[in-house]
Scaffold this motif. Sequence first.
Motif, PDB file in Angstrom:
ATOM      1  N   LYS A 187      36.153  17.054 -27.647  1.00  0.00           N
ATOM      2  CA  LYS A 187      36.318  15.574 -27.064  1.00  0.00           C
ATOM      3  C   LYS A 187      37.315  15.009 -27.934  1.00  0.00           C
ATOM      4  CE  LYS A 187      34.185  11.273 -26.479  1.00  0.00           C
ATOM      5  NZ  LYS A 187      32.872  10.641 -26.050  1.00  0.00           N
ATOM      6  N   VAL A 188      37.682  15.392 -29.336  1.00  0.00           N
ATOM      7  CA  VAL A 188      38.574  14.698 -29.896  1.00  0.00           C
ATOM      8  C   VAL A 188      40.120  15.329 -29.521  1.00  0.00           C
ATOM      9  CG1 VAL A 188      39.766  14.560 -32.266  1.00  0.00           C
ATOM     10  CG2 VAL A 188      37.424  14.120 -32.078  1.00  0.00           C
ATOM     11  N   LYS A 189      39.985  16.596 -29.212  1.00  0.00           N
ATOM     12  CA  LYS A 189      41.146  17.060 -28.519  1.00  0.00           C
ATOM     13  C   LYS A 189      41.691  16.803 -27.187  1.00  0.00           C
ATOM     14  CE  LYS A 189      40.795  21.294 -31.591  1.00  0.00           C
ATOM     15  NZ  LYS A 189      40.340  22.809 -31.401  1.00  0.00           N
ATOM     16  N   ARG A 190      40.953  16.375 -26.478  1.00  0.00           N
ATOM     17  CA  ARG A 190      41.248  15.597 -25.222  1.00  0.00           C
ATOM     18  C   ARG A 190      41.849  14.199 -25.235  1.00  0.00           C
ATOM     19  NH1 ARG A 190      36.748  18.290 -23.090  1.00  0.00           N
ATOM     20  NH2 ARG A 190      35.858  16.229 -22.624  1.00  0.00           N
ATOM     21  N   GLU A 191      41.788  13.678 -26.235  1.00  0.00           N
ATOM     22  CA  GLU A 191      42.106  12.141 -26.337  1.00  0.00           C
ATOM     23  C   GLU A 191      43.588  12.131 -26.506  1.00  0.00           C
ATOM     24  OE1 GLU A 191      40.246  10.546 -29.573  1.00  0.00           O
ATOM     25  OE2 GLU A 191      38.244  10.436 -28.794  1.00  0.00           O
ATOM     26  N   ARG A 192      44.075  10.950 -25.575  1.00  0.00           N
ATOM     27  CA  ARG A 192      45.459  10.833 -25.734  1.00  0.00           C
ATOM     28  C   ARG A 192      45.967   9.382 -26.122  1.00  0.00           C
ATOM     29  NH1 ARG A 192      46.731  11.072 -19.661  1.00  0.00           N
ATOM     30  NH2 ARG A 192      48.671  11.125 -20.178  1.00  0.00           N
ATOM     31  N   ALA A 193      46.751   9.245 -26.988  1.00  0.00           N
ATOM     32  CA  ALA A 193      47.356   8.067 -27.715  1.00  0.00           C
ATOM     33  C   ALA A 193      47.530   6.936 -26.729  1.00  0.00           C
ATOM     34  CB  ALA A 193      48.305   8.291 -28.664  1.00  0.00           C
ATOM     35  N   ALA A 194      48.118   7.519 -25.404  1.00  0.00           N
ATOM     36  CA  ALA A 194      48.460   6.594 -24.600  1.00  0.00           C
ATOM     37  C   ALA A 194      47.298   5.954 -23.824  1.00  0.00           C
ATOM     38  CB  ALA A 194      49.287   7.125 -23.529  1.00  0.00           C
ATOM     39  N   ASP A 195      46.062   6.347 -24.020  1.00  0.00           N
ATOM     40  CA  ASP A 195      44.911   5.710 -23.353  1.00  0.00           C
ATOM     41  C   ASP A 195      44.384   4.635 -24.157  1.00  0.00           C
ATOM     42  OD1 ASP A 195      42.894   5.036 -21.942  1.00  0.00           O
ATOM     43  OD2 ASP A 195      41.730   7.030 -22.206  1.00  0.00           O
ATOM     44  N   PRO A 196      44.588   3.501 -23.849  1.00  0.00           N
ATOM     45  CA  PRO A 196      44.089   2.324 -24.728  1.00  0.00           C
ATOM     46  C   PRO A 196      42.767   2.090 -24.753  1.00  0.00           C
ATOM     47  CG  PRO A 196      44.812   1.522 -22.768  1.00  0.00           C
ATOM     48  CD  PRO A 196      45.029   2.863 -22.753  1.00  0.00           C
ATOM     49  N   SER A 197      41.977   2.743 -23.784  1.00  0.00           N
ATOM     50  CA  SER A 197      40.494   2.620 -23.783  1.00  0.00           C
ATOM     51  C   SER A 197      39.588   3.352 -25.007  1.00  0.00           C
ATOM     52  CB  SER A 197      40.013   2.861 -22.386  1.00  0.00           C
ATOM     53  OG  SER A 197      40.089   4.321 -22.170  1.00  0.00           O
ATOM     54  N   ILE A 198      40.447   4.519 -25.327  1.00  0.00           N
ATOM     55  CA  ILE A 198      39.637   5.022 -26.424  1.00  0.00           C
ATOM     56  C   ILE A 198      39.418   4.359 -27.659  1.00  0.00           C
ATOM     57  CG2 ILE A 198      39.802   6.968 -28.188  1.00  0.00           C
ATOM     58  CD1 ILE A 198      41.420   8.330 -25.617  1.00  0.00           C
ATOM     59  N   ARG A 199      40.448   3.433 -27.950  1.00  0.00           N
ATOM     60  CA  ARG A 199      40.452   2.840 -29.238  1.00  0.00           C
ATOM     61  C   ARG A 199      39.745   1.425 -29.151  1.00  0.00           C
ATOM     62  NH1 ARG A 199      40.213   6.541 -30.460  1.00  0.00           N
ATOM     63  NH2 ARG A 199      41.961   8.019 -31.086  1.00  0.00           N
ATOM     64  N   HIS A 200      39.033   1.302 -28.061  1.00  0.00           N
ATOM     65  CA  HIS A 200      38.375   0.070 -27.651  1.00  0.00           C
ATOM     66  C   HIS A 200      37.116  -0.169 -28.439  1.00  0.00           C
ATOM     67  CE1 HIS A 200      37.007  -3.643 -25.406  1.00  0.00           C
ATOM     68  NE2 HIS A 200      35.865  -2.913 -25.051  1.00  0.00           N
ATOM     69  N   GLU A 201      36.929  -1.245 -29.345  1.00  0.00           N
ATOM     70  CA  GLU A 201      35.968  -1.545 -30.140  1.00  0.00           C
ATOM     71  C   GLU A 201      34.721  -2.490 -29.249  1.00  0.00           C
ATOM     72  OE1 GLU A 201      35.402  -1.132 -33.776  1.00  0.00           O
ATOM     73  OE2 GLU A 201      33.321  -1.268 -33.082  1.00  0.00           O
ATOM     74  N   MET A 202      33.638  -1.841 -28.975  1.00  0.00           N
ATOM     75  CA  MET A 202      32.832  -2.336 -28.226  1.00  0.00           C
ATOM     76  C   MET A 202      32.142  -3.858 -28.926  1.00  0.00           C
ATOM     77  SD  MET A 202      30.543   0.639 -26.584  1.00  0.00           S
ATOM     78  CE  MET A 202      29.170  -0.412 -25.964  1.00  0.00           C
ATOM     79  N   GLU A 203      32.021  -4.905 -28.106  1.00  0.00           N
ATOM     80  CA  GLU A 203      31.509  -6.124 -28.826  1.00  0.00           C
ATOM     81  C   GLU A 203      30.387  -6.267 -28.327  1.00  0.00           C
ATOM     82  OE1 GLU A 203      32.952  -7.894 -31.257  1.00  0.00           O
ATOM     83  OE2 GLU A 203      34.814  -6.560 -31.302  1.00  0.00           O
ATOM     84  N   PRO A 204      29.188  -6.435 -28.981  1.00  0.00           N
ATOM     85  CA  PRO A 204      28.035  -6.753 -28.535  1.00  0.00           C
ATOM     86  C   PRO A 204      28.055  -8.432 -27.991  1.00  0.00           C
ATOM     87  CG  PRO A 204      27.991  -6.780 -31.097  1.00  0.00           C
ATOM     88  CD  PRO A 204      29.166  -6.315 -30.624  1.00  0.00           C
TER      89      PRO A 204
END
Lengths: 236, 208, 437
Positions: B160-177
């Motif tokens: 899963k980590v290997k498929r991530e892309r730096a250009a995709d901002p949703s990956i680093r999205h911190e979920m807010e409760p």
Amino acid sequence: MSPSSSFAPVIPGSGLPAGSPAATTPKQIPHRGGPVNPTVDALREKFGAAIQRVDVVWGETSVVVERSRVAEIVRWLHDDPGQSYVYLSDVTAVEFRDVEQPLEVVWHLRSLAFRRFIRLKALLPKGTPLEVPSVYPIFKSADWMERECYDMFGVKFVGHPDLRRLLMWEGYKEGFPLRKDFPLRGRFSRAEQLRQALAANPEARYSKEELSIADAFEDLPQDMRARLRSGEKTGE
Amino acid sequence: MGLTPRPEPNVVSYDPKGGEGWVTTRLDFLVNWGRANSLWPMPFGTACCAIEFMATAAAQFDLARFGMERMSFSPRQADVLICAGRVPFKLAPVLRRIWQQMPQPKWAISMGACASTGGMFDNYAVVQGIDTIIPVDVYVPGCPPRPEGLIYGIMMLQEKVKRERAADPSIRHEMEPDPTSQLYIPPSAINELSEPFGNAVHQTRSGL
Amino acid sequence: MATIKRTVEVELSTTGLDAQGRPQRVPLAVAEDGSTVAVAAPPSLEPELEGEHMLINIGPQHPATHGVLRLVLELDGETVVRCIPHIGYLHCGFEKIGEYRQYNQIIPWTDREDYLNSIGNNVAFALGAERLFGIEITERCTVLRVIAMELSRIISHLVWLGTTCIDIGAFTPFLWLFQERENVYALLERWIGARLTTTATRVGGMAADLPNGWTEQLQTFITLFPKTLDEVDRVLTRNGIWVGRTVGLGAMTAEEALNYGLSGAMLRASGVAYDVRKDFPYLDYETYDFDVPVGTNGDVYDRFLVRFEELRQSVRILEQALRRLPDGPVNIDDHRVILPPKSKATSEMESMIHHFKQVMEGPRPPIGEAYVAVESPKGEKGYYMVSDGTSKPVRWRIRPPSFVNLSAIPRMVEGHLLSDVIAINASIDIVMGEIDR
């Protein structure tokens, strides 16, 4: 590490007469009856009417005693050199499915010197305040066991210096989990349970003065309070 | 639902309309390769699964082969939270706090049946799946999972980590409760997820 | 608690030699013009620093608390003044769920409660339930259970020793000991089919008899295992760091230990030779030849010595059990309590009825109660079961040894340094699954 010429280990069985046979695995134990623990006679002689009933079930002697005199009896069993019940194995409570049957508080005591085991019981009829004397002044080991019993059953041990919840968090609002009217999955919905748990401060250091179960009732959701007030039991 | 074939792990897909060039995709590959092979685990071990986690880290199974021998007992220096064992309600705020303390990018592995679903503890005390508290990337089944099972879960996370892309901002999205209830997912969904199922419904009858 | 061991030295200079010929060092004061002048040593070199006590929180998620224990320590400098343990972070409602399960269905829960000693718990629970049913188990089953309990003691002590080594700063024994654990796991897996959560017993018997060649495998293990023990013995027992970090810590006298209800190695390290296997025997333990190691000082080092010796004694018991292992049936012959063989259940009417009744309703013990205690690796582990005549217990109480042992930790750590708290806590051999249940 130090030279221990004066060191004398405490050997269980030392109170038995010399040449007594070693303890053996009990076999073919009868359901009822069988040899009674000799302590019972001494207890009857010493405390008389406070000894309400004696049963021998599966080879273990259970003595039902008057609830107000438990601490006194345990103190005597501990101090008397002819008994020397110096080891408190367990303190717990039993509630039966039959709602009429009284709740029992159970103490398991061991006399290492005489290799004896005795079970004391106090009956707490429903409708009376669930209170028994604490044996904490005699056995330090009773500290957490009594706190746990209070946490799970709501039995108050009078004389315990710091009787507050042990396993559940302080301010747990659903009641006493091991009581029979407490449903297996808790009184609240899972989301409500999770919401309340997440609202707890993980760094809180609770002291006895700050919170009590009675206060927590006021923090319940409105509909829950109304339902509990109307006497609803949320059993399955 | 239905099973979809997984893409090849080491291939970074190239989207010509996305404005990404050859350099970015290759850089993604390099960064992901580095990340995937040096994940620092934060072992949140509570119960039986923690013992199998220790066995995984010990000589026979040797977690060091995956670049994970450096246990990060501080969440602030950790990449992946491995929740090994059941999580009672009393521990829920602690788990949430530790997750929030971990810096991005971060992942979570839920090890064992109890962490994933509540397992055999369908009662008043246990959270029915840690995904009601924190987002989870990989679930490892088993009670407890064997070390091989955990290693397989770790390898899935590496994919899963290997498929991530730096250009995709949703990956680093911190979920807010949700600010009032502190829940990530709506209460009705939690209740639905936590319904007793299968045999458990009948086993918990009282009486008899 | 006002002893402060650090002095604040401004600057030191050598002004002469003292009676032993060592350079005399006198604190200097700084004059107002900036030059340093020697002053006579004040009557107390240690200024009374009126500091506040510091609260430090260890856990609930901390690698050295062996689980999710939380200790709130009040420190004066580095010395512990007060310790308040908070437990319950792993409370999973075992006892409540036991009231909703038949006796055989509870056995999987006993695995997960003291998960280092799971097969030992299975045996202990089965013994308790059999007392409640009034069942006598077969000869072969008795010996098999002794083997199970001693293997379980070995793997539990190995985890304890390995993790304690890591806490105190020795990593190597952890790897050696976990390698031995894998050998025991291999044995258990061949016998039962699971590594950790075994569910090995049934009321009235065992889940499975030994597979072919198992006893030879066990024989290999008990031949090789003492060699690993000797290696660990060589690197630990006389190791200066190990001794320096364990001797004199958390000492309890015999009277105190009894009053605090300690059991197992904690109690024996304090000089009380109480071992359930000797004093209230079960599984014919009185017929085995083994010694009960007893400590003299009751400190962390003595607890280590006692547990280490117990490992060797367990090997002795295993050898004897292997020699006497009789042939014959493992399960009792009463199919009202224990499931008939599957082949019979599908071919004979009576067996099928027994099978159906047991699976759907479960065996019912008579009204009664039983408290059965065994010597678990942590101490006296008791199962107290109350039956009201139905197939599910009214109350299933676990008497957890490490719960009671842990309750003495405020007494044990007070007055010790913060770094020693870790060693003392490790010496209790806690398992939070059993403490919180």
